[in-house]
Design a protein around this motif. Structure first.
Motif, PDB file in Angstrom:
ATOM      1  N   PHE A 124       0.853  -1.181   0.000  1.00  0.00           N
ATOM      2  CA  PHE A 124       0.000   0.000   0.000  1.00  0.00           C
ATOM      3  C   PHE A 124       0.894   1.238   0.000  1.00  0.00           C
ATOM      4  O   PHE A 124       1.608   1.501   0.970  1.00  0.00           O
ATOM      5  N   ASN A 173       2.541   4.759   0.491  1.00  0.00           N
ATOM      6  CA  ASN A 173       2.374   5.739   1.573  1.00  0.00           C
ATOM      7  C   ASN A 173       1.518   6.915   1.142  1.00  0.00           C
ATOM      8  O   ASN A 173       0.727   7.449   1.931  1.00  0.00           O
ATOM      9  N   ASP A 191      -2.311   6.696   1.730  1.00  0.00           N
ATOM     10  CA  ASP A 191      -2.873   6.497   3.068  1.00  0.00           C
ATOM     11  C   ASP A 191      -3.717   7.707   3.467  1.00  0.00           C
ATOM     12  O   ASP A 191      -3.220   8.827   3.586  1.00  0.00           O
ATOM     13  N   TYR A 196      -7.180   3.590   4.126  1.00  0.00           N
ATOM     14  CA  TYR A 196      -6.111   3.681   5.109  1.00  0.00           C
ATOM     15  C   TYR A 196      -5.334   2.366   5.160  1.00  0.00           C
ATOM     16  O   TYR A 196      -5.895   1.290   4.915  1.00  0.00           O
ATOM     17  N   ARG A 197      -4.067   2.479   5.518  1.00  0.00           N
ATOM     18  CA  ARG A 197      -3.286   1.279   5.790  1.00  0.00           C
ATOM     19  C   ARG A 197      -3.746   0.703   7.121  1.00  0.00           C
ATOM     20  O   ARG A 197      -3.832   1.413   8.122  1.00  0.00           O
ATOM     21  N   ASP A 198      -4.039  -0.570   7.127  1.00  0.00           N
ATOM     22  CA  ASP A 198      -4.459  -1.238   8.354  1.00  0.00           C
ATOM     23  C   ASP A 198      -3.397  -2.258   8.736  1.00  0.00           C
ATOM     24  O   ASP A 198      -2.468  -2.543   7.970  1.00  0.00           O
ATOM     25  N   ILE A 204      -5.974  -3.115   3.734  1.00  0.00           N
ATOM     26  CA  ILE A 204      -6.504  -1.771   3.522  1.00  0.00           C
ATOM     27  C   ILE A 204      -7.863  -1.681   4.204  1.00  0.00           C
ATOM     28  O   ILE A 204      -8.682  -2.604   4.128  1.00  0.00           O
TER      29      ILE A 204
END
Length: 360
Positions: free
Chosen positions: A294, A296, A299, A319-321, A326
């Motif tokens: 993912f 940056n 994000d 968002y990055r999870d 994601i």
């Protein structure tokens, strides 16, 4: 790919024998491309389909190449398809086939023939972005026929060589008229079937024939109360109401499946809606060679997201999870987000990536 091959006018076209790929060949020829038609036999015995594609190539006056790809297709696509259902997922085999089989083999054949370009009859567009130095897939002008969703896992090495001649065609009727004007025999041929390798019966019959059999288990509600018996999780998909085999006095829908416990969770229609949806095994166009991850810079950005091929793009932030997943937070709740299907992201009309929907 050699230096002498770059940006030449030779193109390898995926030629199914259908009206879309035929029209794509005609449009490419009008623009001065040297077209070679490539037919993939995914089962190794598609005699009638091969003859139809070969006849189209003859009428188009282009070279024709036949490839028997049954072993690679079985290993990469059919196995994935069957195992996904066994895990309680609902797969989309085209999503896997495109990067691992179809476009990969087109690239190999193009390299063999000294052709730079790759083309198909997909309804999508391509654009180059100078800021990122990347080529991106875009949605087709014909919103109803747009197939960009199916292509999000293609790497940059493929995308930069792609041509989609049908990307700016506004209706299928225009395509048929165009092919008819050129007196090609397949102008009125029916559209291809949804799952190309299932010729008879439905997907459940297909799974059963290959030894993937449903194991009886419990229907339960959200609180874990047993409501009845199901015939195996391979027989159900998220959002399903009909064909449950049990009546409850009110409409009940499949809202979740638990492979480990062999349970199918039922609920009401409102239970199918959610604002937060997760995706795993993600791919983004700006990543090198389609690697997982993912970026940056994405994000927290606002996107348009689709949770299935036929759904309308909806506003969301991504968002990055944890665990590399994601998390997409939608402005409005989405119905029946289904594990195994893909969640795909757009910036405007530009496809930027996606991943496989999964339960948290």
């Amino acid at each position: 790919m050699t230096k002498t091959m770059e940006k030449n006018k030779k193109v390898v076209l995926g030629l199914s024998g259908g009206v879309d790929s035929t029209a794509a060949a005609l449009l490419l020829k009008e623009k001065g491309y040297e077209v070679t038609g490539l037919y993939f036999d995914v089962l190794g015995n598609q005699v009638k389909e091969k003859e139809r594609a070969e006849q189209a190539a003859k009428e188009l006056d282009i070279p024709f190449v036949y490839k028997d790809i049954k072993e690679a297709f079985s290993e990469n696509v059919i196995s994935y398809f069957c195992e996904s259902y066994q895990k309680g997922e609902t797969p989309n085999p085209c999503i896997i086939c495109n990067p691992t089989i179809k476009f990969k083999l087109m690239e190999e054949e193009a390299n063999r023939l000294g052709a730079y370009h790759l083309a198909t009859g997909h309804y999508a567009n391509i654009e180059f972005d100078e800021d990122t130095n990347c080529h991106f897939i875009k949605r087709a002008d014909n919103e109803k026929k747009d197939q960009s969703y199916m292509l999000y896992r293609l790497p940059q090495s493929i995308i930069r060589r792609l041509i989609f001649p049908l990307g700016n065609v506004e209706s299928k009727g225009l395509i048929r008229d165009f092919v008819r004007e050129h007196q090609i025999h397949n102008a009125d041929a029916k559209d291809s079937q949804e799952i190309c390798f299932i010729k008879q019966g439905n997907y459940i019959d297909y799974l059963n024939e290959r030894g993937y059999l449903g194991k009886n288990g419990d229907f339960i509600d959200k609180e874990g109360n047993i409501l009845g018996k199901h015939s195996g999780i391979i027989n159900y998909t998220i959002g399903q109401r009909k064909g449950l085999g049990v009546t409850f006095g009110k409409p009940m829908f499949v809202i979740k499946m638990d492979e480990k416990k062999n349970q199918v969770v039922l609920g009401e229609n409102e239970d199918l809606f959610q604002k937060i949806i997760y995706a795993k095994d993600c791919r983004f166009t700006i990543q090198n060679q389609g690697e997982e991850g993912f970026p940056n810079e994405y994000d927290g950005i606002s996107v348009l997201a689709k949770v299935r091929y036929a759904s309308k793009p909806a506003k969301a932030k991504i968002y990055r999870d944890e665990n590399g997943m994601i998390r997409a937070e939608f402005e409005e709740k989405q119905r029946a987000a289904t594990p195994g299907q893909s969640m795909v992201f757009y910036l405007g009309d530009r496809l930027i990536g996606g991943g496989f929907i999964t339960n948290k």
